[in-house]
Design a protein around this motif. Structure first.
Motif, mmCIF file in Angstrom:
data_model
loop_
_atom_site.group_PDB
_atom_site.id
_atom_site.type_symbol
_atom_site.label_atom_id
_atom_site.label_comp_id
_atom_site.label_asym_id
_atom_site.label_seq_id
_atom_site.Cartn_x
_atom_site.Cartn_y
_atom_site.Cartn_z
ATOM 1 N N ASN A 176 -15.424 -19.891 2.313
ATOM 2 C CA ASN A 176 -15.924 -18.828 3.184
ATOM 3 C C ASN A 176 -15.432 -17.465 2.712
ATOM 4 O O ASN A 176 -14.369 -17.351 2.106
ATOM 5 C CB ASN A 176 -15.411 -19.043 4.609
ATOM 6 N N ARG A 177 -16.212 -16.458 3.030
ATOM 7 C CA ARG A 177 -15.715 -15.082 2.895
ATOM 8 C C ARG A 177 -15.242 -14.630 4.271
ATOM 9 O O ARG A 177 -16.042 -14.538 5.208
ATOM 10 C CB ARG A 177 -16.815 -14.163 2.373
ATOM 11 N N ILE A 178 -13.967 -14.376 4.373
ATOM 12 C CA ILE A 178 -13.417 -13.940 5.652
ATOM 13 C C ILE A 178 -13.773 -12.473 5.858
ATOM 14 O O ILE A 178 -13.567 -11.631 4.986
ATOM 15 C CB ILE A 178 -11.891 -14.152 5.690
ATOM 16 N N GLN A 179 -14.323 -12.176 7.005
ATOM 17 C CA GLN A 179 -14.749 -10.812 7.314
ATOM 18 C C GLN A 179 -13.738 -10.065 8.174
ATOM 19 O O GLN A 179 -13.584 -8.851 8.044
ATOM 20 C CB GLN A 179 -16.109 -10.862 8.027
ATOM 21 N N LYS A 180 -13.026 -10.819 9.043
ATOM 22 C CA LYS A 180 -12.148 -10.148 9.999
ATOM 23 C C LYS A 180 -11.071 -11.116 10.480
ATOM 24 O O LYS A 180 -11.335 -12.305 10.657
ATOM 25 C CB LYS A 180 -12.974 -9.659 11.199
ATOM 26 N N VAL A 181 -9.856 -10.601 10.658
ATOM 27 C CA VAL A 181 -8.795 -11.364 11.319
ATOM 28 C C VAL A 181 -8.276 -10.534 12.488
ATOM 29 O O VAL A 181 -8.122 -9.317 12.387
ATOM 30 C CB VAL A 181 -7.642 -11.729 10.360
ATOM 31 N N THR A 182 -8.034 -11.193 13.593
ATOM 32 C CA THR A 182 -7.558 -10.540 14.813
ATOM 33 C C THR A 182 -6.436 -11.387 15.381
ATOM 34 O O THR A 182 -6.644 -12.573 15.630
ATOM 35 C CB THR A 182 -8.693 -10.415 15.850
ATOM 36 N N ALA A 183 -5.259 -10.783 15.581
ATOM 37 C CA ALA A 183 -4.102 -11.616 15.918
ATOM 38 C C ALA A 183 -3.216 -11.001 16.986
ATOM 39 O O ALA A 183 -3.027 -9.778 17.035
ATOM 40 C CB ALA A 183 -3.263 -11.869 14.664
ATOM 41 N N ILE A 184 -2.691 -11.846 17.847
ATOM 42 C CA ILE A 184 -1.495 -11.535 18.628
ATOM 43 C C ILE A 184 -0.347 -12.087 17.808
ATOM 44 O O ILE A 184 -0.168 -13.303 17.703
ATOM 45 C CB ILE A 184 -1.547 -12.170 20.024
ATOM 46 N N ALA A 185 0.409 -11.200 17.191
ATOM 47 C CA ALA A 185 1.368 -11.615 16.172
ATOM 48 C C ALA A 185 2.813 -11.366 16.557
ATOM 49 O O ALA A 185 3.707 -11.679 15.766
ATOM 50 C CB ALA A 185 1.057 -10.886 14.850
#
Length: 438
Positions: free
Chosen positions: A150-159
């Protein structure tokens, strides 16, 4: 015959002690299911007389990290010292001596990661760092293996679990930021100096590490926009809930092909978003990819056993050929702040003065949509705006010049699909007139 790997540890505090306990507790399981015996040879500590977990043997201890990093029989070094100095020199030495390194040190990787990975490659060894991203949540392993097609487009995290705990307590019991922080410190979730967590620096380091795995992109710490949570208050929480949202400290990165957009800041999370329900010290990551769509990972982001679990999983990964990490050739890209899909502008009315929907001019057609929202019982009036961030900021500054009281804004991690029933809302139509919502 089973595979024996000799281990050296740098540090035996909360993290290092957790690793020793985990290896002792699951020794038979690792032998049976993985065919590997992990034998601890040396542990470098600052204080030889300090009390340790029961599974630490006295003969393992030394007070010089070189005794671990230069030991001829040690195959894998686990760095659990924390900080940059002397951790960088220790990890560098271990790699140059041909030893694999596992670390949970996000500050070290954010500062010197590119250099350390180059040294590892030159010496035919590996750096693994699952525990440095989201604690016990196996996100780096997933990014390395599951998303290869896959081509990752976005990551969103509570880190950051500390900040998430504070915001959760503020929302649940309407305690102030200072009160929630004191609770977090008493519970052991926050340090005596909590600035690393609450100002967003910890989450920013973790976002750098995620960007390397998700986008094969090296990002400098200072290039990532970073806004912490100390200015968030209970009225913000009430306004968010009136709109069907919660406030979270969210780390976001999005790759448009030419530019990487990356930010860490408090945002509004609508009820339909996966991060909405992530409370307390838990962490979570949403990955948006072109083929699979959105995949969500969540779990404990802090604690000795959560971190130890990630480190031991990295040990198994190194010891089993089937799970060797793929080679990542990284690049450097320009980094800009995230382009959020919508923004909430809040006017706090310290007097009876009300701006109202018609006071602010809307000639700027760059604003895709504007909703005037009236949670009047909270002493505020709000605008939910979709448009370019620069235009929203200009509009907000103009509003601040027109009214009495305070004007502040929050981005939405995802545009709201609907507002709670009964909330007064007026929409700006194509003729730039506000009309009541149906």
């Amino acid at each position: 015959m089973h595979n024996v790997r000799n281990i050296g540890l740098l540090g035996c505090g909360v993290v290092g002690g957790g690793v020793v306990s985990a290896l002792s507790q699951n020794r038979d399981h690792l032998l049976q299911h993985c065919g590997v015996s992990f034998d601890i040879v040396k542990i470098a500590v600052r204080d030889l007389e300090r009390s340790r977990v029961d599974s630490v043997q006295r003969e393992w201890l030394c007070d010089n990290w070189r005794d671990v990093c230069e030991h001829p029989e040690i195959d894998i070094v686990i760095e659990a010292m924390g900080g940059v100095d002397p951790a960088f020199e220790a990890v560098k030495t271990a790699l140059e001596r041909g030893k694999h390194v596992i670390t949970a040190n996000k500050e070290l990787l954010a500062t010197y990661g590119r250099e350390l990975y180059a040294i590892a490659q030159a010496n035919g060894v590996t750096v693994l760092c699952e525990a440095s991203a989201l604690g016990g949540v196996p996100v780096l392993h997933a990014l390395d293996h599951y998303f290869a097609a896959n081509r990752i487009q976005k990551v969103t995290a509570i880190a950051n679990g500390t900040s998430n705990y504070i915001l959760t307590r503020m929302r649940e019991d309407r305690v102030t930021f200072a009160e929630a922080l004191a609770e977090a410190q008493q519970a052991g979730y926050a340090e005596a100096d909590p600035s690393f967590d609450v100002l967003g620096q910890d989450a920013r380091f973790k976002l750098q590490i995620l960007c390397r795995s998700a986008f094969a992109t090296e990002v400098a710490t200072d290039d990532i926009e970073c806004v912490g949570i100390p200015d968030v208050d209970t009225q913000d929480m009430e306004v968010a809930e009136s709109l069907g949202c919660r406030i979270r400290l969210v780390a976001t990165a999005e790759d448009d092909g030419e530019v990487l957009h990356a930010s860490v800041r408090p945002v509004l999370v609508p009820a339909h978003h996966p991060l909405y329900a992530v409370d307390g010290v838990n962490n979570a990551l949403c990955v948006d990819a072109d083929i699979v769509g959105q995949v969500v990972y969540a779990g404990p982001g802090a604690g000795s056993f959560a971190t130890a679990s990630a480190i031991v999983e990295d040990l198994v990964r190194l010891a089993t050929t089937a799970n060797q990490p793929r080679c990542v050739h990284t690049r450097v890209k320009p980094v800009h702040p995230v382009r959020y899909p919508a923004y909430l502008v809040v006017h706090r009315r310290y007097t009876s003065h009300r701006v109202g929907p018609y006071t602010v001019p809307f000639e700027n057609t760059a604003l895709a949509s504007v909703d005037y929202v009236g949670p009047t019982s909270l002493g505020v009036e709000c605008w939910v705006i979709q448009g370019e961030r620069a235009h929203v900021e200009q509009w907000t500054a103009h509003l601040a010049g027109l009214c009495h009281g305070e004007v502040r804004w929050y981005p939405f991690v995802e545009a709201p699909k609907a507002y709670p029933a009964g909330l007064p809302v007026q929409h700006l139509d194509a003729s730039l007139r506000f009309v009541a919502a149906e």
